[in-house]
Design an enzyme around this catalytic site. Structure first.
Site, short mmCIF file in Angstrom:
data_model
loop_
_atom_site.label_atom_id
_atom_site.label_comp_id
_atom_site.label_asym_id
_atom_site.label_seq_id
_atom_site.Cartn_x
_atom_site.Cartn_y
_atom_site.Cartn_z
N ILE A 12 -4.31 -4.04 0.23
CA ILE A 12 -3.95 -5.36 -0.32
C ILE A 12 -3.81 -6.37 0.81
O ILE A 12 -4.33 -7.48 0.73
CB ILE A 12 -2.65 -5.27 -1.14
CG1 ILE A 12 -2.84 -4.34 -2.34
CG2 ILE A 12 -2.22 -6.66 -1.61
CD1 ILE A 12 -1.55 -3.99 -3.06
N LEU A 61 4.35 -6.74 2.65
CA LEU A 61 3.69 -5.57 2.08
C LEU A 61 3.96 -4.30 2.89
O LEU A 61 3.60 -3.22 2.46
CB LEU A 61 2.17 -5.80 2.05
CG LEU A 61 1.67 -6.87 1.09
CD1 LEU A 61 0.37 -7.46 1.57
CD2 LEU A 61 1.50 -6.27 -0.29
N ALA A 62 4.56 -4.44 4.07
CA ALA A 62 4.75 -3.28 4.95
C ALA A 62 5.68 -2.26 4.32
O ALA A 62 6.65 -2.60 3.66
CB ALA A 62 5.30 -3.73 6.30
N SER A 103 6.87 -2.27 -6.66
CA SER A 103 6.03 -1.47 -7.54
C SER A 103 6.72 -1.27 -8.89
O SER A 103 7.96 -1.24 -8.97
CB SER A 103 5.78 -0.10 -6.90
OG SER A 103 5.19 0.79 -7.81
N TYR A 124 10.35 7.80 -4.33
CA TYR A 124 9.63 6.56 -4.04
C TYR A 124 10.16 5.42 -4.91
O TYR A 124 10.43 4.33 -4.42
CB TYR A 124 8.13 6.78 -4.26
CG TYR A 124 7.31 5.52 -4.08
CD1 TYR A 124 7.26 4.88 -2.85
CD2 TYR A 124 6.58 4.99 -5.13
CE1 TYR A 124 6.51 3.72 -2.68
CE2 TYR A 124 5.82 3.85 -4.97
CZ TYR A 124 5.80 3.21 -3.74
OH TYR A 124 5.05 2.07 -3.58
#
Length: 192
Positions: A12, A61-62, A103, A124
């Site tokens: 992304i 985004l890391a 997410s 996660y």
């Protein structure tokens, strides 16, 4: 505008960097294997990056991007790969706009409305939910954070619409709000 994209070498991130540059923005592409290699777990490197480049906005985004990366155990996965990098970025960003990319796994097995309680069922998912909580605490202290949750119901692959939605949130997302990206309906559609 000067924009810092963390995780810029990922799927992304690399597409986002190209699109932002096409729009005429100055982009600092940072992360492991990126143009500006930075380990966002190390706060001094993050502060140096902000001091050197003075970004006006951050698209974060890391961090670990999937359940498979959680082989070392819950504490390592949660603190080292997702939460710690976000905390360092938020601390360095101060009042700058941060789009934190998360997410849909924060909801567990069933996708829920954007304002529904988070009920992760995996390590996660729990790490992503913890990071979102940290982002909201930053907002409560005067920070400017928008959460972009990528869900799998609309984006069948890395589409240009996903990139455009992230850019849209950078400009028009409401601080302190989470947006489910990938749904055919929801708050993001009202911004389009």
């Amino acid at each position: 505008m000067t924009i810092l994209v963390t995780g810029a070498a990922g799927n992304i991130g690399s597409q986002l960097v190209l699109r932002l540059r096409d729009q005429g923005h100055t982009v600092i592409a940072a992360g492991h294997n990126a143009e500006d290699p930075v380990d966002f777990r190390l706060d001094e490197l993050v502060y140096d990056l902000f001091a050197d480049h003075k970004p006006e906005t951050v698209i974060h985004l890391a961090g670990t991007s999937c359940e498979a990366d959680f082989s070392r155990g819950p504490n390592d996965a949660r603190t080292e790969n997702i939460v710690h990098p976000l905390l360092n970025v938020l601390a360095a960003a101060g009042h700058r706009r941060v789009v934190h990319v998360s997410s849909g796994v924060v909801f567990g097995p069933t996708l829920s409305a954007e304002d529904a309680p988070l009920r992760p069922r995996t390590l996660y998912g729990a790490a992503r939910a913890s990071a979102e909580s940290m982002a909201m605490r930053h907002v409560a202290k005067g920070g400017n954070v928008v959460i972009a949750r990528i869900v799998d119901t609309f984006y069948s692959d890395l589409s240009s619409q996903l990139i455009e939605d992230l850019i849209l949130l950078m400009h028009h997302g409401v601080s302190g709000r989470a947006y489910n990206l990938g749904e055919r309906e929801g708050a993001i559609t009202a911004l389009r």
